[in-house]
Write an enzyme that holds these catalytic residues in place. Structure first.
Site, short mmCIF file in Angstrom:
data_model
loop_
_atom_site.label_atom_id
_atom_site.label_comp_id
_atom_site.label_asym_id
_atom_site.label_seq_id
_atom_site.Cartn_x
_atom_site.Cartn_y
_atom_site.Cartn_z
N ALA A 65 0.86 -1.18 0.00
CA ALA A 65 0.00 0.00 0.00
C ALA A 65 0.90 1.23 0.00
O ALA A 65 2.05 1.18 0.46
CB ALA A 65 -0.90 -0.02 1.23
N GLY A 108 0.70 -4.90 0.94
CA GLY A 108 -0.51 -4.93 0.12
C GLY A 108 -0.28 -5.51 -1.26
O GLY A 108 -1.23 -6.00 -1.89
N GLU A 111 -0.75 -9.07 -0.71
CA GLU A 111 -2.17 -9.28 -0.42
C GLU A 111 -3.00 -9.22 -1.70
O GLU A 111 -3.92 -10.01 -1.89
CB GLU A 111 -2.64 -8.23 0.60
CG GLU A 111 -2.00 -8.46 1.96
CD GLU A 111 -2.27 -7.32 2.95
OE1 GLU A 111 -1.91 -6.18 2.64
OE2 GLU A 111 -2.84 -7.58 4.00
N GLU A 131 4.86 -5.16 7.10
CA GLU A 131 4.14 -4.07 7.78
C GLU A 131 4.63 -3.84 9.20
O GLU A 131 4.58 -2.72 9.71
CB GLU A 131 2.63 -4.35 7.80
CG GLU A 131 1.94 -4.19 6.45
CD GLU A 131 1.91 -5.46 5.62
OE1 GLU A 131 2.70 -6.38 5.90
OE2 GLU A 131 1.09 -5.50 4.68
N1 CAA Z 1 4.66 3.20 -0.65
C1 CAA Z 1 5.11 4.37 -1.16
N2 CAA Z 1 6.32 4.49 -1.79
C2 CAA Z 1 7.08 3.38 -1.91
C3 CAA Z 1 6.66 2.14 -1.38
C4 CAA Z 1 5.39 2.08 -0.73
N3 CAA Z 1 4.90 0.92 -0.25
N4 CAA Z 1 7.63 1.23 -1.64
C5 CAA Z 1 8.61 1.87 -2.29
N5 CAA Z 1 8.28 3.18 -2.45
C6 CAA Z 1 9.07 4.23 -3.12
C7 CAA Z 1 10.26 4.64 -2.29
O1 CAA Z 1 9.87 5.58 -1.31
C8 CAA Z 1 11.16 5.20 -3.35
O2 CAA Z 1 10.72 6.50 -3.67
P1 CAA Z 1 11.83 7.69 -3.88
O3 CAA Z 1 12.61 7.24 -5.09
O4 CAA Z 1 11.00 8.90 -4.12
O5 CAA Z 1 12.65 7.71 -2.65
C9 CAA Z 1 10.89 4.33 -4.57
O6 CAA Z 1 9.62 3.69 -4.31
C10 CAA Z 1 11.91 3.24 -4.75
O7 CAA Z 1 12.05 2.53 -3.53
P2 CAA Z 1 13.46 2.30 -2.80
O8 CAA Z 1 14.40 3.41 -3.11
O9 CAA Z 1 13.18 2.01 -1.36
O10 CAA Z 1 13.94 0.98 -3.58
P3 CAA Z 1 14.85 -0.19 -3.01
O11 CAA Z 1 15.14 -1.07 -4.18
O12 CAA Z 1 15.99 0.34 -2.22
O13 CAA Z 1 13.90 -0.99 -1.98
C11 CAA Z 1 11.87 -2.05 -1.27
C12 CAA Z 1 12.77 -1.66 -2.47
C13 CAA Z 1 12.56 -3.12 -0.43
C14 CAA Z 1 10.60 -2.61 -1.89
C15 CAA Z 1 11.59 -0.79 -0.40
O14 CAA Z 1 11.12 0.23 -1.24
C16 CAA Z 1 10.54 -1.02 0.66
O15 CAA Z 1 10.84 -1.58 1.70
N6 CAA Z 1 9.30 -0.56 0.41
C17 CAA Z 1 8.22 -0.62 1.39
C18 CAA Z 1 7.66 -2.02 1.52
C19 CAA Z 1 6.58 -2.04 2.56
O16 CAA Z 1 6.80 -1.73 3.72
N7 CAA Z 1 5.37 -2.44 2.15
C20 CAA Z 1 4.21 -2.51 3.05
C21 CAA Z 1 3.40 -1.25 2.95
S1 CAA Z 1 2.10 -1.19 4.16
C22 CAA Z 1 0.84 -2.12 3.53
O17 CAA Z 1 0.95 -2.67 2.45
C23 CAA Z 1 -0.39 -2.23 4.40
C24 CAA Z 1 -1.37 -3.25 3.96
O18 CAA Z 1 -1.42 -4.32 4.48
C25 CAA Z 1 -2.36 -2.96 2.91
#
Ligand code: CAA
Length: 257
Positions: A65, A108, A111, A131
């Protein structure tokens, strides 16, 4: 026109919904979920559409998400907007829905993939429910569908401790049904969708509903649902045609009636 997804028609009967927010690794904001729902609503009633593939890019199916969108939310905004309820509508799509996962399927994203009927993956795909790292828990089925798919112990490690699975681990755990080299994943997804698209539409619908009943009900209720769906198919022309074609040793000509 949708802004966060691309719609493709690789073959007759097959449609692809491609998540397209590359700058944020296909993070799922409310608009994206609404666009997926709108596309599926159209496909549900379009008889020309027989199977749908949901996919992302080489780098990400979806990284979860959209955290930017969620970060300012409060209990009351979460409850009143009830955004995650919309995700459930995707599970109600009546035709076969295949998730083709390359790159990350996190939070998400996983999911959403688990909401599909069949999940296939590229060899370099990674799966997780991270999460807990954000001080929250999965909110769109991750504690439920993941536990059904991989069992309690592995689901607990993933949800409580953000353990990530490789494609090979996901295959062994039963989360995905097949793994392919990343560059040919879509080719295989389309082949699978093409096979499904040639099958009897009403029987497919009944088959999907019956398998899903296994996740909703007790065994007794699930068996009753299956039996009812089985009996109902004897009111279709496709049942007559399918059995007649078998007896006449020819290929069936399905009408979806
Ligand atoms: N939401 C918003 N932006 C996101 C995102 C997310 N879930 N995941 C990645 N991005 C963005 C980053 O902020 C980054 O943006 P900028 O270039 O503007 O900084 C861009 O995408 C690229 O990401 P990274 O620079 O972090 O890329 P990476 O290769 O170093 O890492 C990753 C990749 C491991 C996927 C890392 O981005 C990450 O950990 N993302 C978050 C994953 C996460 O926590 N997901 C769960 C979300 S909560 C949820 O989903 C609730 C639910 O149950 C519905």
């Amino acid at each position: 026109m949708p802004e966060n997804i691309l719609l493709e028609s690789p073959l007759e009967g097959v449609r692809v919904i491609r998540l397209n927010r590359p700058k944020v690794l296909n993070a799922l904001n409310a608009d994206t979920i609404a666009e997926i729902n709108a596309a599926l609503e159209g496909f549900a009633t379009d008889e020309a559409v027989r199977a749908v593939i949901l996919t992302g890019s080489d780098r990400a199916f979806a990284a979860g998400a959209d955290i930017s969108e969620m970060s300012g939310q409060t209990v009351s905004s979460m409850v009143t907007q009830n955004r995650f309820a919309l995700w459930q509508r995707i599970a109600e799509f009546p035709k076969p829905l295949i998730a083709a996962v390359n790159g990350v399927a996190l939070g998400g994203g996983l999911e959403l993939a688990m909401t599909c009927d069949i999940m296939i993956a590229g060899e370099t795909a990674r799966f997780g429910q991270p999460e807990i790292n954000l001080g929250i828990i999965p909110g769109a089925g991750g504690t439920q569908r993941l536990t059904h798919a991989v069992g309690k112990s592995l689901a607990m490690e993933m949800v409580l401790n953000a353990r990530m699975l490789s494609a090979d681990e996901a295959l062994r755990a039963g989360l995905v049904s097949s793994v392919y080299p990343p560059e040919v994943l879509m080719h295989h997804a389309v082949l699978l969708a093409k096979q499904l698209a040639t099958r009897a539409p009403l029987a497919l619908r009944a088959a999907k509903a019956s398998v899903n009943a296994a996740f909703e009900n007790s065994l007794t209720q699930g068996l009753a649902a299956e039996r009812q769906n089985f009996y109902l198919l004897f009111g279709t022309q496709d049942q007559k045609e399918g059995m007649q074609a078998f007896l006449e040793k020819r290929r069936a000509n399905w009408q979806g009636r």
